[in-house]
Design a protein around this motif. Structure first.
Motif, PDB file in Angstrom:
ATOM      1  N   ASP A  73       0.719  -1.114   0.037  1.00  0.00           N
ATOM      2  CA  ASP A  73       0.004  -0.095  -0.065  1.00  0.00           C
ATOM      3  C   ASP A  73       0.998   1.132  -0.036  1.00  0.00           C
ATOM      4  O   ASP A  73       0.545   2.310  -0.476  1.00  0.00           O
ATOM      5  CB  ASP A  73      -0.677   0.036   1.280  1.00  0.00           C
ATOM      6  CG  ASP A  73      -0.080  -0.057   2.518  1.00  0.00           C
ATOM      7  OD1 ASP A  73       0.706  -1.045   2.676  1.00  0.00           O
ATOM      8  OD2 ASP A  73      -0.228   0.625   3.267  1.00  0.00           O
TER       9      ASP A  73
ATOM     10  N   PHE B 241       0.909   4.120  -2.609  1.00  0.00           N
ATOM     11  CA  PHE B 241      -0.151   5.351  -2.804  1.00  0.00           C
ATOM     12  C   PHE B 241       0.389   6.215  -1.645  1.00  0.00           C
ATOM     13  O   PHE B 241       1.172   6.454  -0.780  1.00  0.00           O
ATOM     14  CB  PHE B 241      -1.314   4.541  -2.417  1.00  0.00           C
ATOM     15  CG  PHE B 241      -1.974   3.878  -3.326  1.00  0.00           C
ATOM     16  CD1 PHE B 241      -2.060   3.964  -4.708  1.00  0.00           C
ATOM     17  CD2 PHE B 241      -2.057   2.351  -2.910  1.00  0.00           C
ATOM     18  CE1 PHE B 241      -2.635   3.214  -5.553  1.00  0.00           C
ATOM     19  CE2 PHE B 241      -2.595   1.491  -3.845  1.00  0.00           C
ATOM     20  CZ  PHE B 241      -3.051   1.973  -5.155  1.00  0.00           C
TER      21      PHE B 241
ATOM     22  N   ALA C  14      -6.346   9.154   0.316  1.00  0.00           N
ATOM     23  CA  ALA C  14      -7.648   8.974  -0.266  1.00  0.00           C
ATOM     24  C   ALA C  14      -8.752   8.703   1.026  1.00  0.00           C
ATOM     25  O   ALA C  14      -8.367   8.743   2.019  1.00  0.00           O
ATOM     26  CB  ALA C  14      -7.501   7.771  -0.924  1.00  0.00           C
TER      27      ALA C  14
ATOM     28  N   TYR D 148      -8.365   2.265  -2.191  1.00  0.00           N
ATOM     29  CA  TYR D 148      -7.514   2.234  -3.596  1.00  0.00           C
ATOM     30  C   TYR D 148      -7.924   1.219  -4.499  1.00  0.00           C
ATOM     31  O   TYR D 148      -7.805  -0.061  -3.958  1.00  0.00           O
ATOM     32  CB  TYR D 148      -6.242   2.036  -3.013  1.00  0.00           C
ATOM     33  CG  TYR D 148      -5.805   3.553  -2.619  1.00  0.00           C
ATOM     34  CD1 TYR D 148      -5.442   4.673  -3.421  1.00  0.00           C
ATOM     35  CD2 TYR D 148      -5.330   3.726  -1.382  1.00  0.00           C
ATOM     36  CE1 TYR D 148      -4.955   5.783  -2.780  1.00  0.00           C
ATOM     37  CE2 TYR D 148      -4.748   4.818  -0.729  1.00  0.00           C
ATOM     38  CZ  TYR D 148      -4.705   5.980  -1.470  1.00  0.00           C
ATOM     39  OH  TYR D 148      -4.143   7.099  -0.991  1.00  0.00           O
ATOM     40  N   GLU D 149      -8.143   1.480  -5.673  1.00  0.00           N
ATOM     41  CA  GLU D 149      -8.188   0.035  -6.654  1.00  0.00           C
ATOM     42  C   GLU D 149      -6.875   0.081  -7.241  1.00  0.00           C
ATOM     43  O   GLU D 149      -6.007   1.065  -7.149  1.00  0.00           O
ATOM     44  CB  GLU D 149      -9.267   0.491  -8.048  1.00  0.00           C
ATOM     45  CG  GLU D 149     -10.770   0.884  -7.458  1.00  0.00           C
ATOM     46  CD  GLU D 149     -11.297  -0.362  -6.891  1.00  0.00           C
ATOM     47  OE1 GLU D 149     -10.692  -1.466  -7.454  1.00  0.00           O
ATOM     48  OE2 GLU D 149     -12.359  -0.256  -6.311  1.00  0.00           O
TER      49      GLU D 149
ATOM     50  N   ALA E 198      -5.443   3.024  -9.466  1.00  0.00           N
ATOM     51  CA  ALA E 198      -5.597   4.417  -8.851  1.00  0.00           C
ATOM     52  C   ALA E 198      -4.118   4.583  -8.830  1.00  0.00           C
ATOM     53  O   ALA E 198      -3.074   4.213  -8.905  1.00  0.00           O
ATOM     54  CB  ALA E 198      -5.993   4.381  -7.548  1.00  0.00           C
TER      55      ALA E 198
ATOM     56  N   THR F  20      -0.658   6.337  -8.428  1.00  0.00           N
ATOM     57  CA  THR F  20       0.242   6.126  -7.166  1.00  0.00           C
ATOM     58  C   THR F  20       0.921   7.423  -6.781  1.00  0.00           C
ATOM     59  O   THR F  20       0.645   8.377  -7.356  1.00  0.00           O
ATOM     60  CB  THR F  20       1.188   5.186  -7.681  1.00  0.00           C
ATOM     61  OG1 THR F  20       1.969   5.458  -8.798  1.00  0.00           O
ATOM     62  CG2 THR F  20       0.748   3.713  -7.615  1.00  0.00           C
TER      63      THR F  20
ATOM     64  N   HIS G 208      -5.120  -6.295  -5.350  1.00  0.00           N
ATOM     65  CA  HIS G 208      -4.859  -6.180  -4.079  1.00  0.00           C
ATOM     66  C   HIS G 208      -5.575  -7.369  -3.261  1.00  0.00           C
ATOM     67  O   HIS G 208      -6.504  -7.958  -3.580  1.00  0.00           O
ATOM     68  CB  HIS G 208      -5.614  -4.908  -3.916  1.00  0.00           C
ATOM     69  CG  HIS G 208      -5.299  -3.507  -4.255  1.00  0.00           C
ATOM     70  ND1 HIS G 208      -5.806  -2.432  -4.356  1.00  0.00           N
ATOM     71  CD2 HIS G 208      -3.894  -3.461  -4.886  1.00  0.00           C
ATOM     72  CE1 HIS G 208      -4.992  -1.332  -4.801  1.00  0.00           C
ATOM     73  NE2 HIS G 208      -3.840  -2.075  -5.198  1.00  0.00           N
TER      74      HIS G 208
ATOM     75  N   TYR H 114      -4.271   6.805   5.282  1.00  0.00           N
ATOM     76  CA  TYR H 114      -5.238   5.834   4.605  1.00  0.00           C
ATOM     77  C   TYR H 114      -4.776   4.957   3.844  1.00  0.00           C
ATOM     78  O   TYR H 114      -4.270   5.135   2.704  1.00  0.00           O
ATOM     79  CB  TYR H 114      -6.295   6.884   4.033  1.00  0.00           C
ATOM     80  CG  TYR H 114      -7.788   5.834   3.641  1.00  0.00           C
ATOM     81  CD1 TYR H 114      -8.779   5.477   4.371  1.00  0.00           C
ATOM     82  CD2 TYR H 114      -7.709   5.646   2.394  1.00  0.00           C
ATOM     83  CE1 TYR H 114      -9.903   4.859   3.871  1.00  0.00           C
ATOM     84  CE2 TYR H 114      -8.790   4.834   1.982  1.00  0.00           C
ATOM     85  CZ  TYR H 114      -9.957   4.421   2.571  1.00  0.00           C
ATOM     86  OH  TYR H 114     -10.819   3.552   2.277  1.00  0.00           O
ATOM     87  N   SER H 115      -4.689   3.621   4.069  1.00  0.00           N
ATOM     88  CA  SER H 115      -4.101   2.674   3.267  1.00  0.00           C
ATOM     89  C   SER H 115      -5.282   1.308   2.953  1.00  0.00           C
ATOM     90  O   SER H 115      -4.798   0.089   2.506  1.00  0.00           O
ATOM     91  CB  SER H 115      -3.074   1.934   4.155  1.00  0.00           C
ATOM     92  OG  SER H 115      -1.926   2.505   4.130  1.00  0.00           O
TER      93      SER H 115
ATOM     94  N   LEU I 296      -7.159  -1.021   0.697  1.00  0.00           N
ATOM     95  CA  LEU I 296      -7.007  -1.370  -0.565  1.00  0.00           C
ATOM     96  C   LEU I 296      -8.270  -2.127  -0.984  1.00  0.00           C
ATOM     97  O   LEU I 296      -8.889  -3.174  -0.471  1.00  0.00           O
ATOM     98  CB  LEU I 296      -5.967  -2.594  -0.705  1.00  0.00           C
ATOM     99  CG  LEU I 296      -4.358  -1.652  -0.471  1.00  0.00           C
ATOM    100  CD1 LEU I 296      -3.149  -2.924  -0.444  1.00  0.00           C
ATOM    101  CD2 LEU I 296      -4.143  -0.429  -1.352  1.00  0.00           C
ATOM    102  N   SER I 297      -8.896  -1.829  -2.335  1.00  0.00           N
ATOM    103  CA  SER I 297     -10.100  -2.593  -2.690  1.00  0.00           C
ATOM    104  C   SER I 297      -9.806  -3.860  -3.223  1.00  0.00           C
ATOM    105  O   SER I 297      -9.130  -4.190  -3.924  1.00  0.00           O
ATOM    106  CB  SER I 297     -10.657  -1.574  -3.912  1.00  0.00           C
ATOM    107  OG  SER I 297     -11.821  -2.242  -4.537  1.00  0.00           O
TER     108      SER I 297
END
Ligand code: NAP
Length: 286
Positions: free
Chosen positions: A101, A104, A108, A112-113, A116, A118, A207, A251-252, A254-255
């Motif tokens: 993660d 990123f 956000a 994150y997709e 998304a 970086t 992810h 904020y980490s 991951l979707s």
């Protein structure tokens, strides 16, 4: 039987993978950093066998130390990753490369997709992102799997540290302004083995974390509760109270959408995984 070569086998994730190989029906071979240094291109070329799956768990993971030694982190996380990608492409092996993660910016407010934008804020994150890029350039069939907040509950990871502090201190201050998805290394290992068996998953980025989100404070409280201790002994504080050489992402999360869309089993909710991880640890004698 498909052969799987695990690099960085002595690490947190690598050792969880090795513990699961037999039951997953793979011929799993783990090489520690002493047995295979991924920065040694010739040794990597010799180790990669045609038709094998290479699961790269080798990485320079000292996030704070990387701030003052980015060159070493680069050598492992970029040059080492490139060696593996080139060897896999040359030999017809399939590379699964683990990433983070930290690629990123961590600013956000929704998960994150994989595609998304970086924007790493740390030396470690920069080297891991550069590693992803060289892997996919040199071996477009490789799958990069980003994960986050990985623990086993043993050694010196966050969960293990909270278990120790629970025994040693009356109260513990833990940051409440960083959000992520705590991920049990055993669940991640099982997910990676499922992916290893799925040749139809195309190259690219996925992810994989346990589902849901928490702050480190919430995770710490769940650890205390999980071993029958009073969660109110964990007090919330802010990151500003714990300055570190490398800033941590706020904020980490991951979707998991792309993982599920690839037909892979979503990892279970983090609280359920934590309960299972704590139950699997040896009892502590005070
Ligand atoms: N832990 C987390 O919270 C987390 C979060 C997101 C992503 N990840 C990613 O998950 C992957 C696995 O991390 P981990 O948690 O298992 O970390 P880890 O416990 O630090 O394991 C990394 C392993 O890589 C080995 N290694 C270092 N340099 C090497 C080299 N040149 N050649 C071969 N092996 C080398 C290390 O060996 P030595 O100890 O002997 O140096 C260690 O066994 C990494 O890609 C990491 O970026 C981890």
């Amino acid at each position: 039987m498909t052969k799987i070569l695990v690099t960085g086998a002595g690490g947190q994730l690598g050792s969880q993978l090795l513990g699961r190989g037999d039951s997953a029906g793979f011929d799993l071979v783990g090489l520690t950093s002493a047995e295979l240094d991924i920065t040694d291109a010739e040794a990597v070329g010799d180790a990669v066998e045609p038709g094998a799956v290479v699961l790269n768990c080798a990485a320079y993971t000292a996030v704070d130390a990387a701030e003052s030694d980015e060159q070493t982190a680069h050598r492992v996380n970029v040059d080492g990753a490139r060696n593996l990608a080139r060897a896999c492409a040359r030999r017809g092996a399939r590379l699964i490369h683990v990433s983070t993660d930290y690629v990123f910016a961590g600013d956000a407010s929704v998960p994150y997709e994989p595609d998304a934008p970086t924007g790493p804020r740390t030396a470690y994150g920069r080297t891991k992102l550069a590693g992803e890029r060289v892997v996919l350039e040199d071996d477009p069939s490789a799958v990069v799997v980003r994960t986050a907040w990985v623990y086993t509950g043993a050694g010196s990871d966050f969960v293990a540290t909270m278990l120790r502090l629970q025994r040693e201190r009356d109260t513990v201050d833990v940051v409440d302004d960083q959000i992520g998805s705590p991920t049990y290394a055993g669940d991640l290992a099982a997910g990676l083995l499922e992916l290893a068996g799925r040749e139809d998953v195309p190259g690219g980025v996925l992810h994989a974390t346990n589902s849901g989100q928490a702050s480190w404070f919430e995770l710490a409280r769940a650890v205390f509760s999980g071993v029958g201790a009073d969660a109110a002994r964990v007090h919330a504080c802010s990151s500003a109270q714990f300055p570190r050489p490398a800033p941590r992402p706020a904020y980490s999360v991951l979707s998991p959408a792309a993982w599920a869309a690839a037909g892979l089993t979503p990892l279970r909710p983090w609280r359920v995984a934590l309960e299972a991880a704590l139950a699997g640890l040896p009892p502590v004698c005070d």
